[in-house]
Design an enzyme around this catalytic site. Sequence first.
Site, PDB file in Angstrom:
ATOM      1  N   ALA A  68       0.840  -1.192   0.000  1.00  0.00           N
ATOM      2  CA  ALA A  68       0.000   0.000   0.000  1.00  0.00           C
ATOM      3  C   ALA A  68       0.878   1.246   0.000  1.00  0.00           C
ATOM      4  CB  ALA A  68      -0.918  -0.003   1.216  1.00  0.00           C
ATOM      5  N   GLY A 116      -0.017  -5.208   1.013  1.00  0.00           N
ATOM      6  CA  GLY A 116      -1.179  -5.248   0.122  1.00  0.00           C
ATOM      7  C   GLY A 116      -0.927  -6.069  -1.124  1.00  0.00           C
ATOM      8  N   GLU A 119      -1.590  -9.558  -0.084  1.00  0.00           N
ATOM      9  CA  GLU A 119      -3.031  -9.718   0.082  1.00  0.00           C
ATOM     10  C   GLU A 119      -3.741  -9.809  -1.275  1.00  0.00           C
ATOM     11  OE1 GLU A 119      -4.298  -7.510   4.107  1.00  0.00           O
ATOM     12  OE2 GLU A 119      -2.931  -6.326   2.893  1.00  0.00           O
ATOM     13  N   GLU A 139       3.491  -5.408   7.713  1.00  0.00           N
ATOM     14  CA  GLU A 139       2.823  -4.255   8.340  1.00  0.00           C
ATOM     15  C   GLU A 139       3.223  -4.045   9.795  1.00  0.00           C
ATOM     16  OE1 GLU A 139       0.189  -5.579   4.939  1.00  0.00           O
ATOM     17  OE2 GLU A 139       1.341  -6.561   6.530  1.00  0.00           O
TER      18      GLU A 139
END
Length: 722
Positions: A68, A116, A119, A139
């Site tokens: 992200a 991300g 993910e 993260e």
Amino acid sequence: MLYQGDSLTAQLLDDGIVELQFNAKGSVNVLNLATLQEYKNAIEAIAACDAAKGVIVTSAKSAFIAGADITEFTEMFKTPDEKIAGVFKSSSDIFDMFEDLPVPTVAAITGFALGGGCETALVCDYRVADTTARIGLPEVKLGLMPGFGGTVRLPRIIGVDNALEWMTTGKPYKADEALAFHAIDAVVAPENLRESAIKMLQQAIDGKLDWQAKRQEKLEPVQLSEIEHIMSFNTAKGMVAAKAGKHYPAPMAMVKLLEKSVLLNRTEAMLMENQAFGMLAKTDAAAAQVGLFLSDQVVKGKAKKAAKSVDKKVARAAVLGAGIMGGGIAYQSAYKGTPIVMKDINNKALDLGLSTAADILNKQVERGRLNAKKMASVLNNITPSLNYDSIKGSDIVVEAVVENPEVKASVLKEVESFVSDKAIIASNTSTISIDLLAKSLNKPERFCGMHFFNPVHKMPLVEVIRGKDTSEETIAAVVAYAASMGKSPIVVNDCPGFYINRVLFPYLAGFSQLLLDGADIATVDKVMEKEFGWPMGPAYLLDVVGLDTANHCTSVMADGFPTRMAQIDNDPISLLVNDSRYGQKNGVGFYEYSKDKRGRPQKVLSQDSLAILAAVAKQGAEFSNDEIIARLMIPMVNETIRCLEEGIVASAAEADMGLIYGLGFPPFRGGPIRYLETIGLQEFIEMADKYAHLGEYYQVTEGLREMAASGKSYFSSDVKKG
């Protein structure tokens, strides 16, 4: 073309296969809000395409998706946690949409698939990676947790225990490691990635792979017996508490989230992730660690810019002085591929320098991090020498002789007569003025400071010190060389102590005064380690640095700042040095050092040292934890602000990273300026004013009062005076 966006496309290929390809305009794919909206639009276009039979997710870059875009989310993290949870629910809904497509899906992973990016791969039914892939959920290193469904999908794919390990450590895994965890389904050579992923997708389309059953596992609760559930989470809590401690809430927050969410279906578990993420994003630790990441990007960005501006990179180096520091510098340069001459005046010193490098390498070999061939190549990159002729072809010469201005000046003058006019000369000094040393050179424009920290191979920081005559070309070349050595260089301007030592000694002076006022040494160390988070309390730090070294530096700082940093009467450091108590180097300082029966080092408070201090210190005084922290940290923060205002360090980001990398400032606090802004500028001023009577160290600048009144941030303001 089913969908065309700025960052991704969806295209219908032969046999009903849709390729959803990420291809951002920048150098890497990242998930920002605009890309997430395009992702949603592409999913809707695929869902509406009757000809679509399966989807392959690819990247046009050398990496899949880096994660992200954290820079976009920092302002959002300042909003109420309910709003944050809402934003991430909207985002995770998009990932659910993809997972719910009525056709099989395969991710083709190359390079980094982190956060991300990981993910994005987890929502696919199958994952094929090439050998360059690095997959993980890092993260936690930002004080956060996965926010796009990672906490929901990963435990259902690789099991609860494995998922907890992945998420609480934040470690990226190589492709073969990820395959062993069953996080991916196949590993192939890079040139075969696309073909292999399409082949797997075709097998799913043809019914040869049961993709519906594989997907269903991600939608349902994890199948754990009550005993398995209790054992897994009790074990995880114990391990996380021991390793992360109370200052890093993210790992434990993830354990507690999974403890409940693995028993729920995807919809319920996802809502729990959204809410937990929102709460975690509001913590001081998250703000500090995200800030640290962004500050690190500033430092790395400046180093990259310097490297690009250099006409000629350092291809051959030399270090003068083959002690522990010189040996460490030689090791680091050689290990990172730049050959280096290590010059000294006697063989005994050269042997020490080489053994320093060899010891570091041997430990890596013993731990399996290095093979004998690499060790040999590193040692072959170090050329020991007793004469100056060996340094003639060097692009840079780093002087690392004894910390004495006369000796250094003499050596530097001698060096200049042996190297080319274009060669850079640098001094590894911790306190001596660069402008003073430059007077011994005919070409001061090619001279600067290059302050390494001990032990060189472990400490990331290099202070690059600019003198008044140092050219920008010289600074850029030294920054580039430091970065090529695997270091984080920060450019500072010349002043007594430069930046790191200048802000350290007010902290140590605060400690000395606190001892004279009756504080207990062991209590202060414990508070600053356990409560504030320093790797070592001030007494232990002084013993490690060397009390004699600290005492010398204190006199240098006193000469440079005679009103603020004048040495205090009955300074405990001086008293111990006068009694030949130097710390670890001779086995006794504030503590006494020995080895236990197993040969492990141990320390105990020195009763003799306590007796020396008792003769000058107040007796029986008690201080709260908050008082101890305030009396040590206020001077350090104040001096950091002065360095910003005087332009010694260029930015708040570099000020923070300097202390993180050079002194081990607690990362969860983000550095002295992040710590200041977490407290609040006005709140800090009120706290400092309570101690203003203790001296100039505790008196805040008018610039800080102005910043507090204006409501500005040091991270977005230029506060340099004049």
